[in-house]
Design an enzyme around this catalytic site. Structure first.
Site, short mmCIF file in Angstrom:
data_model
loop_
_atom_site.label_atom_id
_atom_site.label_comp_id
_atom_site.label_asym_id
_atom_site.label_seq_id
_atom_site.Cartn_x
_atom_site.Cartn_y
_atom_site.Cartn_z
N THR A 1 -2.45 1.05 -4.49
CA THR A 1 -3.14 2.27 -3.67
C THR A 1 -4.33 2.57 -4.27
O THR A 1 -4.77 2.54 -5.59
CB THR A 1 -2.10 3.33 -3.83
OG1 THR A 1 -2.58 4.39 -3.12
CG2 THR A 1 -1.60 3.89 -5.28
N ASP B 1 0.93 -1.10 -0.03
CA ASP B 1 -0.03 -0.03 0.08
C ASP B 1 0.74 1.23 -0.05
O ASP B 1 2.01 1.18 0.25
CB ASP B 1 -0.79 -0.10 1.09
CG ASP B 1 -1.93 1.25 1.29
OD1 ASP B 1 -2.27 1.55 0.23
OD2 ASP B 1 -2.34 1.70 2.27
N LYS B 2 0.39 2.38 -0.03
CA LYS B 2 1.11 3.50 -0.12
C LYS B 2 0.74 4.55 1.20
O LYS B 2 1.82 4.75 1.96
CB LYS B 2 0.77 4.41 -1.54
CG LYS B 2 1.81 5.92 -1.68
CD LYS B 2 0.99 6.73 -2.60
CE LYS B 2 -0.06 7.11 -2.35
NZ LYS B 2 0.18 8.33 -1.14
#
Length: 923
Positions: free
Chosen positions: A430, A106-107
């Protein structure tokens, strides 16, 4: 079985006078031999069970358990900010940490801090917040790059102000040649605002001056801009010890409301029907008429207020939806604002457009009836509400744009760079916008200017398939005459850096990166395109999936598991990452700002993303190396031990009689050879942790499963077979015509069994000593202690318990022949292995061998330039807005229902909360 049948047929048939066949065995010669051979087969199945003993499973779990504690105890993976340390929540996946081929990350909150900072803004076409960059350069980057010794001191410009206190918070400074230099202007003084936040830093005084220029005759656009930030949200205020606090649905909203607060437009309180704000000390109460809440499709939020008998709609949202709803005209102003927005997005900032619309009473009443009808609809309610929202969210007047920064966590670029160098593929999944994801990709070195970037953004399955085909054709080197159509919707292939020389060599290695949007990913994950999509992605150096839902994240991981025989790892920090974390082979949770859902669902939890580098390159690699070495030696020593029964079968008529004492067979894997191999599995290391990080290529053997595979297993089996032959037949040949100094015959079963047993333990212990790469006190204790334990156990068993082999070993040890045979066997077993390893060490050493030679000989210290340092952040070319919304719908309906708010005791407005009689409660 075959040997027993042959022996019984040729010898046992004539030997029945001394060893008669059982009555159950047929009297026929052939049938009787086959029957006995069959029964002996099952007997040998029991005798040879030591090849894969139960102790193997126990030992593996012990090794994994100890390795998990090393992860938990690693002080270098302790996060001081959050007070959390790394935690292994499972003990069965440690060695797989050394075989990771795909990382899905994930970001927001994982690579970034998820702490938003109001960085810049553009109001009425004027950019605020970049004054220091124009005159002094980007101070954060300048300081960082100078400290990394990549930028000369000439670019550092000192701020000459004798009245400025150098120790005040927010001063940006750097020491050059023992002299303190201030970089850029000092932070703006907000002490004139009673509600300002001490940790809010802003460096452009002109925005404060513009906000404080109040004029009752004309509208102050700057104040209107901050009014939008203070009114258009679902933030809840609360008071604790007389201090105003905000509780926001997302860090983005909190940062924007806090920014307005510090500039004098303070959000004070909220009721189901009103919102109170303070503008430069004056209290204003706005009557809330309607909240047009955010969702992932609308990508905007609007609120309608009445104040002084005037109705106004305040709207904020992504540029792609706001610009399409602006009133006609002012093209130059729109172009200027769009250019500013592209510059902000190019710097990796999360952007947001703000607009207003003045509405007359007649139009609003007409629209309100439509809204009520749509809200009361029983079918297609959401679709009808969206259509009604579109009617009022038109002819907007653009006020400005915001730019907030979600900074990368510490050492994220270095971590990703090293993981990429190790041969691991990193995918960023994301929910953020495409532009934000791309810019963060460049900032964290997932992308670089040498890569050719492809963007798949088709809206139909045919368009997505055509784009994938175009990318695959480029990979195959097929020239296309449609390159002029790259920017069309059907083929969106974008290159951010063109090579200086167009005539590149054909053999030059080209790197590719793929960016795919969520709406395109829906079609790419279809059964007809999924294989083509996977094949393309696995050929790219980096993949970014943006605007994806939590379910799509899990589906992407599942797709790789389906088509690629690879170990996957997913890392995230929020509840929307749980499905991805559970789907991957290994899940890692980051302890961040979004709760503990990710860590509770994970196999390993970390305080920051940068600790992933140490978890994989150090602990993962060590665990894989140790487990493989443990298994190789374990099978080696058990093959050598077990096959001695086979060789003895040639001398006992394959009757399944064992050469060793039953006690020896029981404790061989429990006491005699257990501890040395456990020490290897728990403590051994080929290079130290700093070298493991400094040279990421050391991780490659785990990706290729080089340390333990079918070939390595058969090598161990062959070495074990050779060792067993030497251990059995060399003593047999030495004692065949042997006798003691007193003339006694020594070639009996017990004497031979004790000699072979002693030589076996000695040879295996010496071999494990040669295989140990990292010596500690524990290794010395368990290796040499195992030899001592053998003599102690033999003495206790034979002399105290009364074993059948009493005196045999003591008699053998009195003879010089025993010691010469032991030395001969050890040399014959160990010498070929040592010679083989030395040969390859000289002719074709691997990276580990080279590093160990440097480390052992201490030839020189490896300079810091050998590590790959993060490159200087370069400003990207113009890119569209980078703002990203959350996936879930906002709290607008809950706010207007009044279910979560209490009626304020003082509805006249806020004067001084610290001295008022209003209790500290959420209003």
């Amino acid at each position: 079985m075959i040997g027993s049948v042959i022996w019984e047929y040729k010898m046992g048939w004539y030997f029945q006078t001394y060893l008669p066949w059982d009555s159950l065995v047929p009297s026929d010669r052939i049938a009787g031999s086959i029957t006995i051979g069959t029964l002996v087969f099952f007997s040998y199945a029991i005798v040879l069970n030591t090849l894969v003993p139960i102790s193997l499973y126990v030992s593996v779990e012990v090794v994994r358990f100890v390795q998990s504690f090393f992860i938990n105890w690693d002080e270098k993976m302790y996060d001081k900010q959050s007070g959390t340390s790394a935690k292994a929540r499972t003990t069965s996946l440690n060695e797989e940490l050394g075989q990771i081929q795909y990382i899905f990350s994930d970001k927001t909150g994982t690579m970034t801090k998820n702490i938003m900072t109001f960085k810049k803004c553009s109001i009425n076409g004027i950019v605020y917040g970049d004054l220091s960059e124009i005159h002094y350069g980007k101070s954060d980057d300048v300081i960082k790059t100078y400290m990394d010794k990549q930028t000369p001191s000439a670019v550092i410009r000192s701020y000459n102000n004798t009245n400025y206190n150098k120790v005040d918070q927010g001063v940006r400074r750097v020491t050059i040649n023992s002299t303190l230099h201030l970089v850029g202007p000092p932070p703006v003084d907000f002490s004139w605002n009673p509600q300002y936040e001490s940790d809010f830093l802003w460096y452009d005084q002109s925005l404060v001056d513009a906000a404080r220029q109040l004029n009752n005759e004309t509208e102050n656009t700057v104040v209107t801009f901050f009014e939008i930030l203070a009114l258009c949200h679902t933030v809840m205020p609360s008071w604790k010890n007389g201090i105003l606090k905000y509780q926001a649905q997302s860090p983005d909203e909190s940062a924007l409301v806090s920014a307005a607060r510090n500039f004098g437009i303070v959000f004070i309180e909220r009721t189901p029907n009103s919102v109170t704000i303070e503008i430069m000390g004056k209290i204003k109460v706005y009557e809330l008429l309607c909240i047009l809440d955010f969702n992932n499709i609308r990508r905007r939020m609007s609120v309608v207020f009445r104040e002084n008998n005037k109705i106004r709609l305040y709207c904020k949202g992504a540029d792609s939806v706001i610009f399409n709803r602006l009133e006609p005209g002012n093209d130059e102003y729109k172009a200027t604002t769009l250019q500013n927005l592209n510059e902000f997005a190019g710097d990796g900032l999360r952007t947001l457009c703000c607009a207003v619309r003045d509405i007359d009473d007649e139009f609003f009443e007409s629209w309100k009836h439509k809204y009520m009808d749509a809200a009361a609809a029983r079918t297609d309610r959401e679709e009808k509400l969206d259509n009604v929202y579109d009617e009022i969210e038109t002819h907007l007047r653009l006020i400005g744009i915001t730019a907030i920064e979600d900074k990368l966590q510490d050492a994220v670029p270095k971590t990703i760079s090293n993981l990429l160098m190790a041969g691991i593929y990193i995918w960023m999944l994301t929910g953020d916008k495409q532009e934000t994801a791309i810019n963060i990709g460049y900032s964290c070195q997932l992308l670089n200017d040498e890569m050719e970037l492809w963007i798949v953004d088709g809206h139909t399955q045919d368009q997505v398939e055509h784009q994938l085909d175009q990318c695959n054709n480029s990979l195959l080197g097929i020239s296309e005459h449609h390159r002029s159509e790259r920017n069309s919707m059907a083929t969106s292939i974008v290159r951010f850096s063109e090579p200086e020389d167009v005539q590149t060599e054909e053999n030059e290695e080209r790197m590719f990166a793929l960016v795919i949007n969520g709406h395109s990913l829906v079609h790419a994950l279809h059964t007809e395109l999924e294989y083509k999509f996977v094949e393309l992605c696995t050929k790219c150096k980096a993949v970014i999936c943006c605007r994806v839902t939590p379910l799509q994240k899990a589906m992407v991981v599942q797709l790789i598991k389906k088509y690629k025989n690879a170990v996957t790892l997913a890392i995230g920090d929020g509840a929307n990452d749980v499905s991805m974390i559970k789907e991957a082979h290994i899940g890692v949770g980051i302890t961040g700002q979004e709760g503990n859902q990710a860590t509770l669902a994970s196999d390993y939890s970390l305080g920051q993303f940068r600790f992933l580098e140490r978890l994989l390159l150090v602990h993962g690699r060590w665990s894989y190396y140790r487990m493989c070495k443990f298994l190789r030696y374990f099978f080696y020593k058990n093959v050598a031990f077990t096959l001695c029964h086979i060789w003895f079968g040639f001398f006992c008529g394959f009757s399944a009689q064992t050469i060793f004492d039953p006690f020896y067979i029981s404790v061989y894997n429990m006491f005699y050879t257990a501890l040395p191999v456990l020490a290897i599995g728990a403590l051994d290391q080929d290079v130290n942790d700093s070298k493991s990080i400094m040279y990421p290529k050391l991780y490659t053997p785990g990706l290729k499963n080089m340390f333990f595979n079918t070939k390595e297993f058969f090598k161990c089996a062959a070495l074990g077979t050779y060792a067993s032959l030497v251990i059995f037949f060399v003593p047999y040949g030495a004692y065949f015509y042997g006798m003691t100094s007193s003339g006694l015959n020594v070639l009996d079963h017990m004497y031979m069994a004790e000699v072979v047993a002693m030589i076996l333990v000695t040879a295996m212990t010496i071999q494990v000593a040669f295989d140990t790469s990292y010596w500690t006190v524990i290794n010395h204790i368990v290796i040499w202690g195992s030899l001592t334990l053998f003599f102690v156990a033999e003495w206790v068993y034979n002399y105290l318990i009364g074993g059948a082999y009493v005196g045999s070993l003591a008699m053998a040890m009195k003879q010089p022949t025993f010691w010469l045979v032991t030395l001969l066997v050890v040399v014959v077993i160990v010498s070929p292995v040592v010679a083989w390893r030395l040969y390859f060490l000289e002719t074709s050493p691997v990276l580990t061998d080279k590093l160990r030679l440097k480390q052992l000989k201490q030839m020189r210290q490896v300079s810091g330039t050998d590590t790959r340092m993060p490159s200087i952040k370069h400003k990207r070319r113009s890119i569209r807005s980078g703002y990203a919304f959350a996936h879930q719908e906002g709290f607008g309906r809950l706010i207007t229902s009044g279910k979560i708010m209490r009626t304020p005791r003082n509805s006249e407005g806020f004067i001084d909360r610290k001295n008022s009689n209003i209790s500290d409660t959420t209003v």
